[in-house]
Write a protein that holds these residues in place. Structure first.
Motif, PDB file in Angstrom:
ATOM      1  N   PRO A   1       0.863  -1.347   0.059  1.00  0.00           N
ATOM      2  CA  PRO A   1      -0.190  -0.036  -0.049  1.00  0.00           C
ATOM      3  C   PRO A   1       0.775   1.444   0.102  1.00  0.00           C
ATOM      4  O   PRO A   1       1.812   1.386   0.749  1.00  0.00           O
ATOM      5  N   GLY A   2       0.588   2.271  -0.692  1.00  0.00           N
ATOM      6  CA  GLY A   2       1.189   3.375  -0.687  1.00  0.00           C
ATOM      7  C   GLY A   2       2.404   3.573  -1.750  1.00  0.00           C
ATOM      8  O   GLY A   2       3.184   4.553  -1.856  1.00  0.00           O
ATOM      9  N   CYS A   3       2.588   2.516  -2.291  1.00  0.00           N
ATOM     10  CA  CYS A   3       3.927   2.230  -3.393  1.00  0.00           C
ATOM     11  C   CYS A   3       3.605   2.867  -4.770  1.00  0.00           C
ATOM     12  O   CYS A   3       2.600   2.418  -5.121  1.00  0.00           O
ATOM     13  N   GLU A   4       4.479   3.469  -5.108  1.00  0.00           N
ATOM     14  CA  GLU A   4       4.483   3.958  -6.409  1.00  0.00           C
ATOM     15  C   GLU A   4       5.122   3.039  -7.510  1.00  0.00           C
ATOM     16  O   GLU A   4       6.393   2.917  -7.196  1.00  0.00           O
ATOM     17  N   LEU A   5       4.603   2.269  -8.417  1.00  0.00           N
ATOM     18  CA  LEU A   5       5.326   1.124  -9.300  1.00  0.00           C
ATOM     19  C   LEU A   5       5.874   1.914 -10.333  1.00  0.00           C
ATOM     20  O   LEU A   5       5.303   2.989 -10.954  1.00  0.00           O
ATOM     21  N   GLN A   6       6.896   1.645 -10.790  1.00  0.00           N
ATOM     22  CA  GLN A   6       7.694   2.361 -11.887  1.00  0.00           C
ATOM     23  C   GLN A   6       8.118   1.414 -13.332  1.00  0.00           C
ATOM     24  O   GLN A   6       7.609   1.961 -14.292  1.00  0.00           O
ATOM     25  N   TYR A   7       8.714   0.061 -12.862  1.00  0.00           N
ATOM     26  CA  TYR A   7       8.659  -0.592 -14.079  1.00  0.00           C
ATOM     27  C   TYR A   7       8.117  -2.009 -13.893  1.00  0.00           C
ATOM     28  O   TYR A   7       8.264  -2.456 -12.604  1.00  0.00           O
ATOM     29  N   VAL A   8       7.615  -2.875 -14.583  1.00  0.00           N
ATOM     30  CA  VAL A   8       7.222  -4.121 -14.822  1.00  0.00           C
ATOM     31  C   VAL A   8       7.726  -5.024 -15.552  1.00  0.00           C
ATOM     32  O   VAL A   8       7.880  -4.292 -16.823  1.00  0.00           O
ATOM     33  N   ALA A   9       7.920  -6.257 -15.375  1.00  0.00           N
ATOM     34  CA  ALA A   9       7.940  -7.429 -16.252  1.00  0.00           C
ATOM     35  C   ALA A   9       7.521  -8.544 -15.899  1.00  0.00           C
ATOM     36  O   ALA A   9       7.495  -8.930 -14.818  1.00  0.00           O
ATOM     37  N   TRP A  10       7.113  -9.355 -16.982  1.00  0.00           N
ATOM     38  CA  TRP A  10       6.511 -10.746 -16.783  1.00  0.00           C
ATOM     39  C   TRP A  10       7.654 -11.492 -16.061  1.00  0.00           C
ATOM     40  O   TRP A  10       8.759 -11.331 -16.683  1.00  0.00           O
ATOM     41  N   ASN A  11       7.519 -12.637 -15.214  1.00  0.00           N
ATOM     42  CA  ASN A  11       8.353 -13.677 -14.981  1.00  0.00           C
ATOM     43  C   ASN A  11       8.631 -14.486 -16.244  1.00  0.00           C
ATOM     44  O   ASN A  11       7.817 -14.468 -17.357  1.00  0.00           O
ATOM     45  N   GLY A  14       5.353 -16.500 -17.306  1.00  0.00           N
ATOM     46  CA  GLY A  14       4.304 -15.587 -17.468  1.00  0.00           C
ATOM     47  C   GLY A  14       3.132 -15.769 -16.110  1.00  0.00           C
ATOM     48  O   GLY A  14       2.045 -15.366 -16.394  1.00  0.00           O
ATOM     49  N   THR A  15       3.334 -16.248 -15.184  1.00  0.00           N
ATOM     50  CA  THR A  15       2.481 -16.416 -14.116  1.00  0.00           C
ATOM     51  C   THR A  15       2.563 -15.368 -13.033  1.00  0.00           C
ATOM     52  O   THR A  15       1.801 -15.411 -11.767  1.00  0.00           O
ATOM     53  N   GLY A  16       3.628 -14.418 -13.192  1.00  0.00           N
ATOM     54  CA  GLY A  16       3.770 -13.361 -12.086  1.00  0.00           C
ATOM     55  C   GLY A  16       4.527 -12.279 -12.588  1.00  0.00           C
ATOM     56  O   GLY A  16       5.078 -12.363 -13.777  1.00  0.00           O
ATOM     57  N   ILE A  17       4.454 -11.053 -12.023  1.00  0.00           N
ATOM     58  CA  ILE A  17       5.292 -10.154 -12.455  1.00  0.00           C
ATOM     59  C   ILE A  17       6.399  -9.349 -11.438  1.00  0.00           C
ATOM     60  O   ILE A  17       5.988  -9.655 -10.225  1.00  0.00           O
ATOM     61  N   PHE A  18       7.285  -9.066 -11.894  1.00  0.00           N
ATOM     62  CA  PHE A  18       8.398  -8.228 -11.063  1.00  0.00           C
ATOM     63  C   PHE A  18       8.043  -6.909 -11.318  1.00  0.00           C
ATOM     64  O   PHE A  18       7.829  -6.412 -12.515  1.00  0.00           O
ATOM     65  N   SER A  19       8.237  -5.966 -10.167  1.00  0.00           N
ATOM     66  CA  SER A  19       8.059  -4.683 -10.482  1.00  0.00           C
ATOM     67  C   SER A  19       8.998  -3.852  -9.477  1.00  0.00           C
ATOM     68  O   SER A  19       9.405  -4.224  -8.389  1.00  0.00           O
ATOM     69  N   THR A  20       9.363  -2.666  -9.971  1.00  0.00           N
ATOM     70  CA  THR A  20      10.186  -1.762  -8.938  1.00  0.00           C
ATOM     71  C   THR A  20       9.266  -0.717  -8.726  1.00  0.00           C
ATOM     72  O   THR A  20       8.601  -0.206  -9.411  1.00  0.00           O
ATOM     73  N   GLY A  21       9.747  -0.275  -7.441  1.00  0.00           N
ATOM     74  CA  GLY A  21       8.889   0.987  -7.044  1.00  0.00           C
ATOM     75  C   GLY A  21       9.494   1.785  -5.938  1.00  0.00           C
ATOM     76  O   GLY A  21      10.460   1.462  -5.603  1.00  0.00           O
ATOM     77  N   PHE A  22       8.672   2.842  -5.610  1.00  0.00           N
ATOM     78  CA  PHE A  22       9.012   3.715  -4.581  1.00  0.00           C
ATOM     79  C   PHE A  22       8.165   3.728  -3.573  1.00  0.00           C
ATOM     80  O   PHE A  22       6.724   3.976  -3.730  1.00  0.00           O
TER      81      PHE A  22
END
Length: 80
Positions: A1-11, A14-22
């Protein structure tokens, strides 16, 4: 909660995603992994380095990420 996601990519499968955020807090820079119907898991967090552009390896065993630290102004490489 409260995170701002910046970049996402599938694993890789294709069953999940990696994301970076602040996110708010002492270690605001994070890498998260999220699968359908499961809560996100924090894989990495830092107070001084921003992560971007996650890329999963085809075999699903590795994750490449660009990490940019904020604790240095200049980097010098020699002997290359």
């Amino acid at each position: 909660p409260g995170c701002e996601l910046q970049y996402v990519a599938w694993n890789s499968d294709g069953t999940g995603i990696f994301s970076t955020g602040f996110c708010p807090g002492e270690r605001p820079y994070v890498i998260l992994f999220t699968e359908a119907r499961h809560p996100s898991r924090v894989l990495w967090e830092s107070s001084y380095a921003w992560a971007a552009h996650p890329v999963a390896s085809p075999d699903g065993k590795h994750l490449a990420v660009a990490v940019r630290p904020f604790d240095n102004d200049v980097w010098m490489l020699s002997g290359l």
